[in-house]
Enzyme design. Structure first.
Site, short mmCIF file in Angstrom:
data_model
loop_
_atom_site.label_atom_id
_atom_site.label_comp_id
_atom_site.label_asym_id
_atom_site.label_seq_id
_atom_site.Cartn_x
_atom_site.Cartn_y
_atom_site.Cartn_z
CB CYS A 2 -7.94 -19.28 -33.79
SG CYS A 2 -6.71 -18.00 -34.04
NE ARG A 27 -12.24 -21.24 -30.19
CZ ARG A 27 -11.94 -21.70 -29.00
NH1 ARG A 27 -12.88 -21.89 -28.11
NH2 ARG A 27 -10.70 -21.99 -28.68
CD1 TRP A 74 -9.05 -12.10 -31.13
CD2 TRP A 74 -7.07 -12.87 -30.45
NE1 TRP A 74 -8.61 -11.30 -30.11
CE2 TRP A 74 -7.40 -11.75 -29.68
CE3 TRP A 74 -5.85 -13.52 -30.20
CZ2 TRP A 74 -6.59 -11.25 -28.67
CZ3 TRP A 74 -5.03 -13.02 -29.20
CH2 TRP A 74 -5.40 -11.90 -28.44
CG ASN A 100 -6.96 -22.11 -31.23
OD1 ASN A 100 -6.40 -21.05 -30.97
ND2 ASN A 100 -7.78 -22.71 -30.39
N GLY A 101 -3.53 -21.73 -31.73
CA GLY A 101 -2.47 -21.92 -30.73
C GLY A 101 -1.27 -21.08 -31.11
CD GLU A 481 -17.87 -8.85 -14.54
OE1 GLU A 481 -16.64 -8.89 -14.49
OE2 GLU A 481 -18.52 -9.35 -15.48
CE LYS A 485 -18.60 -8.22 -18.82
NZ LYS A 485 -18.20 -9.32 -18.02
CD GLU A 488 -15.23 -7.88 -21.43
OE1 GLU A 488 -16.18 -7.92 -20.64
OE2 GLU A 488 -14.71 -8.89 -21.93
CG HIS A 504 -6.49 6.80 -0.44
ND1 HIS A 504 -5.80 7.41 0.59
CD2 HIS A 504 -7.46 6.05 0.16
CE1 HIS A 504 -6.30 7.01 1.75
NE2 HIS A 504 -7.32 6.19 1.51
CE LYS A 604 -17.84 -16.48 -23.58
NZ LYS A 604 -18.23 -15.45 -22.61
C1 AGP Z 1 -15.23 -11.27 -19.58
O1 AGP Z 1 -16.28 -10.53 -20.04
C2 AGP Z 1 -14.16 -11.57 -20.48
N1 AGP Z 1 -14.36 -11.45 -21.82
C3 AGP Z 1 -12.90 -12.17 -19.95
O2 AGP Z 1 -12.39 -11.31 -18.98
C4 AGP Z 1 -13.02 -13.60 -19.37
O3 AGP Z 1 -13.76 -13.58 -18.20
C5 AGP Z 1 -11.61 -14.16 -19.12
O4 AGP Z 1 -10.92 -14.22 -20.33
C6 AGP Z 1 -11.64 -15.51 -18.45
O5 AGP Z 1 -12.29 -16.46 -19.25
P1 AGP Z 1 -12.72 -17.86 -18.67
O6 AGP Z 1 -13.72 -17.61 -17.60
O7 AGP Z 1 -13.30 -18.59 -19.84
O8 AGP Z 1 -11.49 -18.51 -18.13
#
Ligand code: AGP
Length: 609
Positions: A2, A27, A74, A100-101, A481, A485, A488, A504, A604
């Site tokens: 948010c 956000r 969000w 937000n929270g 990673e 990516k 996501e 395995h 984000k």
């Molecule tokens: C990565 O592409 C993400 N969207 C997510 O995994 C992110 O890295 C994670 O939420 C941690 O965020 P931060 O680095 O802001 O703590």
């Protein structure tokens, strides 16, 4: 999750809020809303969807007034509906709030308020706050907010308006980010800097359990007991250009391309004539640093992957035992931490709730806690004993890219620092490490120039429904990673594994439709084994895509496709090998028509547990 922005000044608030909110959409983007005050009337407009869709549904021009608050959502409590979108109001419709929270005791509060005849119109946790403020309101909004927040448990960044007090915005924070911006004849509140950067670079960071009262020319900050607090105004160096797309189609692509510059900035001044220079930033005397017997790194998501590469570097070169923990797990276990344990929190945003909680827990147990973070003044930096900043600049794309490689750069510098301190490497080896990282920006540039090759791969395989990513050593986290990516942004199911683990279990998945990405830069330990793993995939008809070191003919003979990266020290190879995987995910998502910068269900910074 948010985003919040509020404005009070001499201009019409609504257009400023819309523009600012667009910079916060990373956000949350399932709904958005606005509230302004015009001639003693509180106006509200809100709906579901992304901001550009909402702009077509509501008439922003009708929101008059020079004071306003707004929110992009969000969803946590309550479905994505117009009723659940913020702002929320009290029963009289004269108080509005954005939040937000998460309000943890909202059920109890709601029950109590319903018993007092309050009528609720949403199923959010947030709405209890507006009714609680109404309960205490006797013509003094800051006082009513203060009393209400005394009853609230949980996290909040709040913006509050009252039609009866059109000359102020009241804001408050606890465990959710909120800043104040001091402009020319105007004041702002926002969840993050890019929302207000166009108007000011003078920022005041609110701390937990603080309430701010903003007029168009001034701000005052109080604690929850009403005592006034002195706050420092900080000047931030990010420019608006840093926070805009600069001609790229998406933030993700722009940020991938910014990596050479980001690495350059991150190492600048920290390496002088081959000597590592981070002692002051670390803020610990040499003796205490020498005594460190264990490092625990806590992080989430992509930052957790960089921690895994850091583990490899620190153990291999500085010979310090390292444990990498998911922040969300660490905080609920009984971790063994003492004064000789260094805990490092890694976070791009500095606002990830799980990482904050894990670091607080480590501190409580007596560890020295430092952070690697990209956002100055963020919550994580404020609970750290010291901060090593990544200088990536604002990262807006939800999929983290440049933050990741700059985190690796900082971990590499930290490794050099410890190796020197603990005498685990010779001066010559340290010099060669310094030269190695100096070359990285140019080498990254060379990888970026091969973008067309990754685009071609995306063209060939974007219809795949699954993909495997395999790597070893410092490149196993890169397999994780790369898969993250891909998941996501393209929503293709992808898994990362240590290459040797394939036999395995995951090997059963391999058939002629399965792309298998091998992250296989040359190294002295496992390279030959990886060649064997490639053979195993080929034998089962899988499609082999390899990331290999320039000049490696062996891999070329075996793989269906090879993307070459320049030769580097092995511990640095992950900074190069990740780039083709970022680009592959980007181009695949684009070909599939996905919203690259705002993938579904993601935000984000994950500021809730
Ligand atoms: C990565 O592409 C993400 N969207 C997510 O995994 C992110 O890295 C994670 O939420 C941690 O965020 P931060 O680095 O802001 O703590």
């Amino acid at each position: 999750m948010c985003g919040i922005i509020g404005y009070i000044g001499k201009e019409k608030a609504a257009p400023i809020l819309v523009k600012g909110l667009k910079n916060l959409e990373y956000r949350g983007y399932d709904s958005a809303g606005f509230s302004t005050i015009d001639n003693g009337t509180l106006l509200i407009a809100k709906d579901t969807g992304k901001l550009n869709e909402i702009e077509l549904k509501i008439n922003i021009n009708e929101l008059h007034g020079c004071v306003g608050i707004s929110h992009c959502r969000w969803a946590t409590h309550g479905n994505v509906t117009q009723e659940n979108a913020h702002p929320h109001t009290d029963c009289t419709g004269r108080i509005s709030i954005v939040h937000n929270g998460i309000i943890e005791n909202f059920s109890e509060l709601k029950e109590m308020l319903i018993a007092k005849n309050h009528k609720f119109s949403s199923s959010t946790d947030t709405e209890v706050i507006s009714h609680l403020i109404e309960e205490y309101y006797t013509g003094n909004l800051p006082e009513a907010v203060r009393k209400a927040l005394k009853e609230v448990e949980g996290s909040y960044a709040l913006g509050v308006l009252s039609a009866d007090e059109p000359d102020i915005i009241v804001a408050a924070r606890n465990e959710s980010p909120l800043i104040i911006g001091k402009g020319k004849n105007a004041m702002f509140i926002a969840s993050d800097v890019p929302a207000i950067l166009e108007h000011t670079n003078e920022i005041i960071y609110l701390d937990d359990k603080e309430i701010a009262v903003l007029t168009k020319s001034n701000f005052r900050v109080f604690d929850l007991d009403g005592r006034e607090k002195k706050k420092e105004i900080k000047k931030i160096s990010w420019s608006m250009e840093d926070a805009e797309k600069g001609g790229y189609e998406h933030f993700m692509l722009k940020e991938i391309y910014e990596q050479p510059r980001a690495i350059e900035d991150t190492i600048n001044g920290r390496l002088k004539n081959g000597t590592i220079n981070i002692k002051e930033e670390l803020g610990m005397d040499e003796n205490s640093l020498k005594k460190i017997s264990k490092i625990i790194i806590v992080a989430c998501g992509t930052s957790w992957h960089s921690a895994l590469v850091g583990e490899f570097m620190l153990e291999e070169l500085a010979k310090i035992p390292v444990e990498v923990e998911y922040a969300s797990e660490f905080r609920y276990r009984n971790p063994i931490v003492d004064a000789d344990t260094l805990v490092i929190g890694i976070s791009q945003s500095g606002e990830t709730a799980d990482t904050i909680a894990a670091m607080k827990e480590a501190k409580r147990r007596g560890a020295h806690v430092i952070s690697i973070c990209n956002v100055m003044g963020s919550s994580i930096t404020r609970i750290s004993d010291a901060v090593l900043y990544t200088r990536a600049g604002p990262e807006i794309g939800v999929a983290s890219t440049k933050a990741f490689t700059t985190q690796l750069a900082v971990l590499y510098l930290l490794t050099m620092h410890f190796a020197k301190l603990k005498n685990t490497l010779t001066e010559k080896q340290l010099q060669s490490m310094a030269q190695g990282i100096r070359k990285i920006p140019l080498q990254m540039q060379a990888v970026l120039e091969k973008d067309a090759e990754t685009e071609e791969l995306a063209h060939l395989y974007h219809k795949s429904t699954n993909a495997l990513y395999l790597g070893r050593g410092a490149n196993f986290p890169i397999a994780l990673e790369g898969a993250l990516k891909m998941k996501e942004v393209s929503y293709i199911h992808a898994e990362g594994y240590p290459a040797a683990e394939m036999k395995h279990g995951p090997i059963a998945l391999i058939d002629k439709n399965m792309p298998v990405v091998f992250v296989a830069p040359y190294d002295t330990y496992t390279y030959k084994k990886i060649l064997g793993n490639i053979e195993e995939v080929k034998a089962r008809g899988g499609i082999v895509i390899a990331i290999a070191t320039e000049g490696d003919r062996e891999v070329a003979k075996k793989a269906g496709h090879v993307i070459y990266i320049p030769d580097s020290l092995y511990t640095l190879s992950s900074m190069l090998s990740v780039i083709p995987l970022q680009l592959l995910a980007y181009h695949t998502a684009k070909k599939l028509g996905k919203d690259v910068d705002k993938p579904r269900s993601l935000a984000k910074s994950v500021t809730v547990e």
